[in-house]
Scaffold this active site. Sequence first.
Site, mmCIF file in Angstrom:
data_model
loop_
_atom_site.group_PDB
_atom_site.id
_atom_site.type_symbol
_atom_site.label_atom_id
_atom_site.label_comp_id
_atom_site.label_asym_id
_atom_site.label_seq_id
_atom_site.Cartn_x
_atom_site.Cartn_y
_atom_site.Cartn_z
ATOM 1 N N ASP A 38 0.863 -1.189 0.000
ATOM 2 C CA ASP A 38 0.000 0.000 0.000
ATOM 3 C C ASP A 38 0.899 1.239 0.000
ATOM 4 O O ASP A 38 2.114 1.133 0.194
ATOM 5 C CB ASP A 38 -0.898 -0.002 1.253
ATOM 6 N N SER A 39 0.261 2.390 -0.159
ATOM 7 C CA SER A 39 1.018 3.642 -0.103
ATOM 8 C C SER A 39 1.496 3.958 1.319
ATOM 9 O O SER A 39 2.395 4.775 1.491
ATOM 10 C CB SER A 39 0.124 4.790 -0.588
ATOM 11 N N CYS B 125 -4.232 -1.312 -2.016
ATOM 12 C CA CYS B 125 -4.325 0.127 -2.248
ATOM 13 C C CYS B 125 -5.326 0.355 -3.375
ATOM 14 O O CYS B 125 -5.146 -0.166 -4.482
ATOM 15 C CB CYS B 125 -2.949 0.663 -2.644
ATOM 16 N N GLU C 64 -2.962 8.567 8.558
ATOM 17 C CA GLU C 64 -1.503 8.387 8.713
ATOM 18 C C GLU C 64 -1.017 9.057 10.005
ATOM 19 O O GLU C 64 -0.061 8.621 10.623
ATOM 20 C CB GLU C 64 -0.755 8.983 7.516
ATOM 21 N N CYS D 275 -10.787 3.043 0.207
ATOM 22 C CA CYS D 275 -9.389 3.312 0.560
ATOM 23 C C CYS D 275 -9.095 2.446 1.779
ATOM 24 O O CYS D 275 -9.896 2.407 2.716
ATOM 25 C CB CYS D 275 -9.228 4.789 0.915
ATOM 26 N N THR D 276 -7.973 1.755 1.746
ATOM 27 C CA THR D 276 -7.696 0.826 2.854
ATOM 28 C C THR D 276 -7.316 1.556 4.143
ATOM 29 O O THR D 276 -7.223 0.933 5.199
ATOM 30 C CB THR D 276 -6.593 -0.173 2.461
ATOM 31 N N HIS D 277 -7.104 2.868 4.058
ATOM 32 C CA HIS D 277 -6.879 3.640 5.294
ATOM 33 C C HIS D 277 -8.192 3.856 6.060
ATOM 34 O O HIS D 277 -8.174 4.068 7.259
ATOM 35 C CB HIS D 277 -6.303 5.020 4.976
HETATM 36 N N1 DGL Z 1 -4.614 3.078 1.216
HETATM 37 C C1 DGL Z 1 -4.597 3.736 -0.069
HETATM 38 C C2 DGL Z 1 -5.812 3.324 -0.890
HETATM 39 O O1 DGL Z 1 -6.455 2.340 -0.569
HETATM 40 C C3 DGL Z 1 -4.431 5.197 0.130
HETATM 41 C C4 DGL Z 1 -4.210 5.961 -1.125
HETATM 42 C C5 DGL Z 1 -3.389 7.186 -0.953
HETATM 43 O O2 DGL Z 1 -2.235 7.049 -0.547
HETATM 44 O O3 DGL Z 1 -3.917 8.258 -1.247
HETATM 45 O O4 DGL Z 1 -6.109 3.905 -1.900
#
Ligand code: DGL
Length: 274
Positions: free
Chosen positions: A11-12, A74, A154, A186-188
């Site tokens: 992921d990012s 992500c 984050e 979004c996984t966040h």
């Molecule tokens: N967790 C990422 C996703 O699911 C975050 C994307 C981002 O860094 O903007 O898209």
Amino acid sequence: MNKELPIAIFDSGIGGLTVAKRLYRLLPKEKIIYFGDTARVPYGTKSAETIKQYAIQITRFLIRFNPKIIVIACHSVSSLGTSFLKRRFPGITFIDVINPSALQALKTTRNKQIGVIGPPATISSKRYESIIKRIDSQVHVYQKACPLLVPLAEEGWFDTDVTKNIISYYVDDLLEKQIDTLILGCTHYPLLEKAIRAVVGPSVFLVDASEATGIKVKKVLQQQDLLNKGKLKKHVPVLFFSDLPDYRKKIMSRFWNTQALLIKKASTGGKKNV
Ligand code: DGL
């Protein structure tokens, strides 16, 4: 292929840990290798070209561990499809987070009004809408880009009043459309679930990609006869981050606080910013 090879996830940033944690619970015999690109997060505000380049660099890093499967945890990368990675890395099985979540939302909705919140790259790709509409053209999909939510997650601002106010700013329009299902694109966002729930109320079903993706990974490994069926041996997940300031380690342990983790700093060899 050796069943003991690891499952790699990327992921990012820390968001994909929601998927990694779910897989760890669902498949406790599997080795987990994670890469979070914290030096370059967020991805969702960047161009498709840049996001693709980052994803290729990370995959190159992960294949050193000879993974039996790579999970793209992500949405910003998943929204570009998996074919650009499959072309570069033939023979690797990639699982994205968008297809499983879209199917879950379709199973869940009763009134066919589905909302999607996500980073700008995911929303502007319209990938959710096209997958859902291809299966059921009667469904209405209402989307909203929420660029401020990844930085809040984050920073560990999971459930503050500021977080709730910002969520409300983003989702009020969707709630007016009477959505009964909201895809957390979004996984966040599952990290902000308490705050999201407080804003949307108890009746809206929240689709968390980690659940459907975990089931999909298990199914694919079963189909390929690659599930690790040996004696139960809990492995310590290895988490790599491209940047690792001390205060972020605390945020990670707040989120994944049960068992030992191996947290390391690693570089993909790519430029910090393109
Ligand atoms: N967790 C990422 C996703 O699911 C975050 C994307 C981002 O860094 O903007 O898209």
